[in-house]
Write an enzyme that holds these catalytic residues in place. Structure first.
Site: not given
Ligand code: NDP
Length: 286
Positions: A54, A98, A121
């Site tokens: 990412k 994450q 996200d």
């Protein structure tokens, strides 16, 4: 068109190139580039790989990224303090937490502590609530990436029967909601581990999205001839090979279009994270 492979890799690259162009040329980004802060707790090896992929993608698109790598002994309070710091940081446009977190930490409490305005996200309860109620907002990256794929290859969705296999809040549930949203207008069935007639359901699906996390579980003979098959699964076999949830070579013979693993949905997830970050920055800098 039988067995046409959908290159998520190429479609994701086109999107990343567009974002790079946007960052380089739009007036608001003269002040500063967009910035993503990634928070990772512990040393779970797949998370390290995902986070570094990412960050690399951010760099290529002209997006700043910073990693907050916290030790696996981090307490819930320390994690919330880090998320609070990022919430208040004026140069951070997007925060990526994450997952998974180490088992002593609560993922739902951590997600709730995030700033919904920076939730690129799309997993904060407010973002998910906006999706449910049809309001604009950040959409979870994997299902949003699938919608982008379907749109790019011109799949005609309205009225089609879409089967989503898997009901996680990260993939399956938001996927089902996006497919039934106005504009997409699919008739959606959502299957899970207690579903009894999976092969029959698959045979009636014009669009099949597999997100169950079971290697090559969906057999080729279950695929409706001409169906569009989207394989979200990422499964590592004991020999190290990565495969999806669909038995790819068999399914290819019946599907009109199918995503490979790797190179299908995975790159789209990252591209959508970048898109959400650029959109967030644009809103904040305008
Ligand atoms: P979860 O384990 O959270 O959810 C799996 C879902 O599949 C559950 O709802 C489960 O049902 C259901 N399921 C399990 N076995 C069966 C079965 N035999 N028949 C029908 N349904 C079944 O996984 P995630 O949603 O997080 O991820 C799914 C897959 O997608 C994984 O392989 C993951 O690695 C991959 N993934 C890929 C991403 C990408 O970018 N390509 C991003 C995120 C995930 P129940 O609820 O009843 O247990």
């Amino acid at each position: 068109m039988v067995g046409k492979q959908i290159s998520g890799k190429d479609i994701a690259k086109q999107l990343r190139d567009r974002l790079r162009h946007q960052v380089l040329n739009e007036d608001c980004f003269r002040k500063r580039p967009p910035k993503l802060a990634a928070v990772m707790v512990g040393d779970y090896p797949p998370s390290k790989i995902y986070v570094s992929a990412k960050q690399k993608a951010c760099q290529e698109a002209g997006i700043d990224s910073e990693l907050y790598h916290l030790p696996s002994s981090t307490s819930q309070l320390q994690l919330v303090e880090c998320l609070d710091f990022l919430k208040n940081s004026p140069t951070v446009d997007g925060i990526l937490l994450q997952l998974p977190l180490p088992s002593h930490l609560s993922e739902s409490a951590a997600l709730l502590a995030m700033d919904p305005e920076k939730d690129v996200d799309g997993l904060h309860p407010i973002s998910l609530g906006k999706l449910l109620s049809g309001q604009p907002g950040f959409r979870p990256c994997t299902p949003a990436g699938v919608m982008h794929l379907l749109d790019t290859i011109g799949v005609d969705l309205p009225g089609k029967h879409a089967l989503v296999i898997g009901r996680s809040f990260i993939v399956g549930k938001p996927m089902a909601l996006l497919l039934m949203e106005k504009g997409a207008d699919c008739t959606v069935t959502l299957a899970h581990s207690q579903t009894q007639n999976l092969p029959e359901l698959c045979l009636s699906a014009d669009i099949l999205v597999a997100a169950l996390g079971k290697p090559e579980w969906i057999q080729g003979s279950w695929i409706k001839p001409g169906a569009v098959v989207i394989d979200v699964g990422i499964n590592r076999l004991p020999n190290g090979k990565i495969v999806g949830d669909v038995s790819f070579s068999e399914a290819c013979k019946r599907a009109s279009a199918i995503t490979p693993v790797p190179g299908g949905v995975g790159p789209m997830t990252i591209a959508m994270l970048l898109k959400n970050t650029v959109d967030s920055a644009k809103k904040r800098l305008a």
